[in-house]
Design a protein around this motif. Structure first.
Motif, PDB file in Angstrom:
ATOM      1  N   TRP A   1      36.117  46.240  75.674  1.00 53.89           N
ATOM      2  CA  TRP A   1      36.310  45.022  75.758  1.00 53.89           C
ATOM      3  C   TRP A   1      35.734  43.901  77.417  1.00 53.89           C
ATOM      4  O   TRP A   1      36.066  42.842  77.463  1.00 53.89           O
ATOM      5  CB  TRP A   1      38.046  44.402  75.391  1.00 53.89           C
ATOM      6  CG  TRP A   1      38.544  44.675  73.697  1.00 53.89           C
ATOM      7  CD1 TRP A   1      37.460  44.834  72.731  1.00 53.89           C
ATOM      8  CD2 TRP A   1      39.622  44.923  73.288  1.00 53.89           C
ATOM      9  NE1 TRP A   1      37.669  44.739  71.684  1.00 53.89           N
ATOM     10  CE2 TRP A   1      39.143  44.966  71.620  1.00 53.89           C
ATOM     11  CE3 TRP A   1      40.633  44.548  73.641  1.00 53.89           C
ATOM     12  CZ2 TRP A   1      40.039  44.987  70.899  1.00 53.89           C
ATOM     13  CZ3 TRP A   1      41.707  45.185  72.811  1.00 53.89           C
ATOM     14  CH2 TRP A   1      41.254  45.254  71.950  1.00 53.89           C
TER      15      TRP A   1
ATOM     16  N   ASN B   1      41.789  36.033  65.354  1.00 55.39           N
ATOM     17  CA  ASN B   1      41.214  34.534  66.265  1.00 55.39           C
ATOM     18  C   ASN B   1      41.135  36.050  67.703  1.00 55.39           C
ATOM     19  O   ASN B   1      41.230  35.270  68.723  1.00 55.39           O
ATOM     20  CB  ASN B   1      42.007  33.345  67.077  1.00 55.39           C
ATOM     21  CG  ASN B   1      41.431  32.584  65.567  1.00 55.39           C
ATOM     22  OD1 ASN B   1      40.404  32.641  64.466  1.00 55.39           O
ATOM     23  ND2 ASN B   1      42.139  31.732  65.257  1.00 55.39           N
ATOM     24  N   ARG B   2      41.157  36.604  67.999  1.00 54.52           N
ATOM     25  CA  ARG B   2      40.526  37.613  68.968  1.00 54.52           C
ATOM     26  C   ARG B   2      40.390  39.036  68.612  1.00 54.52           C
ATOM     27  O   ARG B   2      40.554  39.097  67.618  1.00 54.52           O
ATOM     28  CB  ARG B   2      42.324  37.755  69.272  1.00 54.52           C
ATOM     29  CG  ARG B   2      43.275  38.758  69.172  1.00 54.52           C
ATOM     30  CD  ARG B   2      44.738  38.333  69.377  1.00 54.52           C
ATOM     31  NE  ARG B   2      45.112  36.797  69.346  1.00 54.52           N
ATOM     32  CZ  ARG B   2      45.991  36.118  68.612  1.00 54.52           C
ATOM     33  NH1 ARG B   2      47.140  36.645  69.528  1.00 54.52           N
ATOM     34  NH2 ARG B   2      46.341  34.688  68.899  1.00 54.52           N
TER      35      ARG B   2
ATOM     36  N   THR C   1      40.203  42.340  67.600  1.00 56.38           N
ATOM     37  CA  THR C   1      41.434  43.652  67.356  1.00 56.38           C
ATOM     38  C   THR C   1      40.766  45.039  66.897  1.00 56.38           C
ATOM     39  O   THR C   1      38.812  44.873  66.661  1.00 56.38           O
ATOM     40  CB  THR C   1      42.283  43.547  65.925  1.00 56.38           C
ATOM     41  OG1 THR C   1      40.913  43.048  64.722  1.00 56.38           O
ATOM     42  CG2 THR C   1      42.652  41.489  66.687  1.00 56.38           C
TER      43      THR C   1
ATOM     44  N   ALA D   1      45.282  44.876  70.378  1.00 60.42           N
ATOM     45  CA  ALA D   1      44.481  43.264  70.457  1.00 60.42           C
ATOM     46  C   ALA D   1      44.446  42.546  71.524  1.00 60.42           C
ATOM     47  O   ALA D   1      45.095  43.217  72.441  1.00 60.42           O
ATOM     48  CB  ALA D   1      45.685  42.235  69.130  1.00 60.42           C
ATOM     49  N   ASP D   2      43.772  41.750  71.844  1.00 60.27           N
ATOM     50  CA  ASP D   2      43.057  40.501  73.425  1.00 60.27           C
ATOM     51  C   ASP D   2      43.533  39.625  73.278  1.00 60.27           C
ATOM     52  O   ASP D   2      43.161  39.005  71.828  1.00 60.27           O
ATOM     53  CB  ASP D   2      42.150  42.117  73.470  1.00 60.27           C
ATOM     54  CG  ASP D   2      41.685  40.872  75.022  1.00 60.27           C
ATOM     55  OD1 ASP D   2      42.262  40.228  75.230  1.00 60.27           O
ATOM     56  OD2 ASP D   2      40.180  39.915  75.120  1.00 60.27           O
ATOM     57  N   GLN D   3      44.085  38.938  74.288  1.00 54.49           N
ATOM     58  CA  GLN D   3      44.596  38.349  74.242  1.00 54.49           C
ATOM     59  C   GLN D   3      44.922  37.106  76.049  1.00 54.49           C
ATOM     60  O   GLN D   3      45.482  37.813  76.355  1.00 54.49           O
ATOM     61  CB  GLN D   3      45.660  37.411  73.530  1.00 54.49           C
ATOM     62  CG  GLN D   3      45.527  35.704  73.603  1.00 54.49           C
ATOM     63  CD  GLN D   3      47.076  35.568  72.592  1.00 54.49           C
ATOM     64  OE1 GLN D   3      47.526  36.103  72.369  1.00 54.49           O
ATOM     65  NE2 GLN D   3      46.761  34.021  72.798  1.00 54.49           N
ATOM     66  N   GLU D   4      43.944  36.535  76.437  1.00 56.14           N
ATOM     67  CA  GLU D   4      43.727  35.822  77.719  1.00 56.14           C
ATOM     68  C   GLU D   4      44.625  36.993  78.859  1.00 56.14           C
ATOM     69  O   GLU D   4      46.223  36.668  79.374  1.00 56.14           O
ATOM     70  CB  GLU D   4      45.196  34.772  77.581  1.00 56.14           C
ATOM     71  CG  GLU D   4      44.472  33.357  76.739  1.00 56.14           C
ATOM     72  CD  GLU D   4      45.717  32.442  76.203  1.00 56.14           C
ATOM     73  OE1 GLU D   4      46.594  32.699  76.729  1.00 56.14           O
ATOM     74  OE2 GLU D   4      45.128  31.910  75.795  1.00 56.14           O
TER      75      GLU D   4
END
Length: 191
Positions: A84, A55-56, A58, A118-121
């Motif tokens: 991104w 859910n992000r 990648t 990976a990317d998150q917040e």
């Protein structure tokens, strides 16, 4: 009728079924249904969970493990993170982080290394797999911990993937000293 037939009586089917051979005995080592299974001395060993990122955004990249791999991996990481939409991330910290992780993976002696992003917040996870069994020293963590953007870092070893080296970078770096060493080595005082 002849005398032999009268003496034995009429021919009827047998009333008892024929005897079947007795079942074979089980080997002594086999565990029966009433005997509990023996457990290893250290407890039950569970299969190692695989790393899953969901859910992000990648990106997974594979490089041949040679002297040029760290520079190629760093350039690919910067390009991916810029794609991104992270324009304020410190590219110097990201480049240094990927180079340190890649040099450690190249030093493991595997034929390839894998770079996972990976990317998150507003954070970027950088994970490098060496694909060869090796011991990663504390020098890698010390160099990564000195980078301004690194929020957390760590190492792990897997039988299949070899050393797993990771760092979590903030999209906006905190203020502090800048480290320019792309390779882990002897500790030098920061100025």
């Amino acid at each position: 009728m002849n005398d032999a037939a009268r003496a034995t009586g009429p021919m009827l089917p047998p009333t008892d079924p024929p005897k079947s051979p007795p079942p074979q005995k089980e080997p002594v080592e086999a565990v029966g249904p009433r005997q509990p299974a023996t457990r290893p001395a250290g407890g039950v060993e569970l299969p190692r969970p695989r790393m899953v990122i969901r859910n992000r955004p990648t990106r997974a990249l594979v490089f041949r493990s040679d002297q040029w791999a760290p520079a190629k991996a760093a350039a690919a990481a910067v390009e991916t993170v810029r794609g991104w939409g992270y324009t304020r991330i410190s590219t110097d910290d990201l480049t240094a982080c990927v180079r340190v992780l890649a040099w450690a993976a190249v030093g493991a002696g595997g034929r390839r290394l894998s770079l996972h992003l990976a990317d998150q917040e507003q954070r970027i996870l950088v994970l490098v797999l060496g694909h060869a069994p090796a011991d990663t020293g504390e020098d890698v963590l010390r160099v990564l911990g000195a980078l301004r953007s690194v929020a957390a870092c760590g190492t792990d070893t897997d039988e299949e993937d070899g050393p797993r080296l990771w760092a979590l970078l903030e999209a906006e770096p905190r203020r502090g000293p800048v480290v320019t060493s792309p390779r882990p080595g002897p500790r030098r005082p920061l100025r």
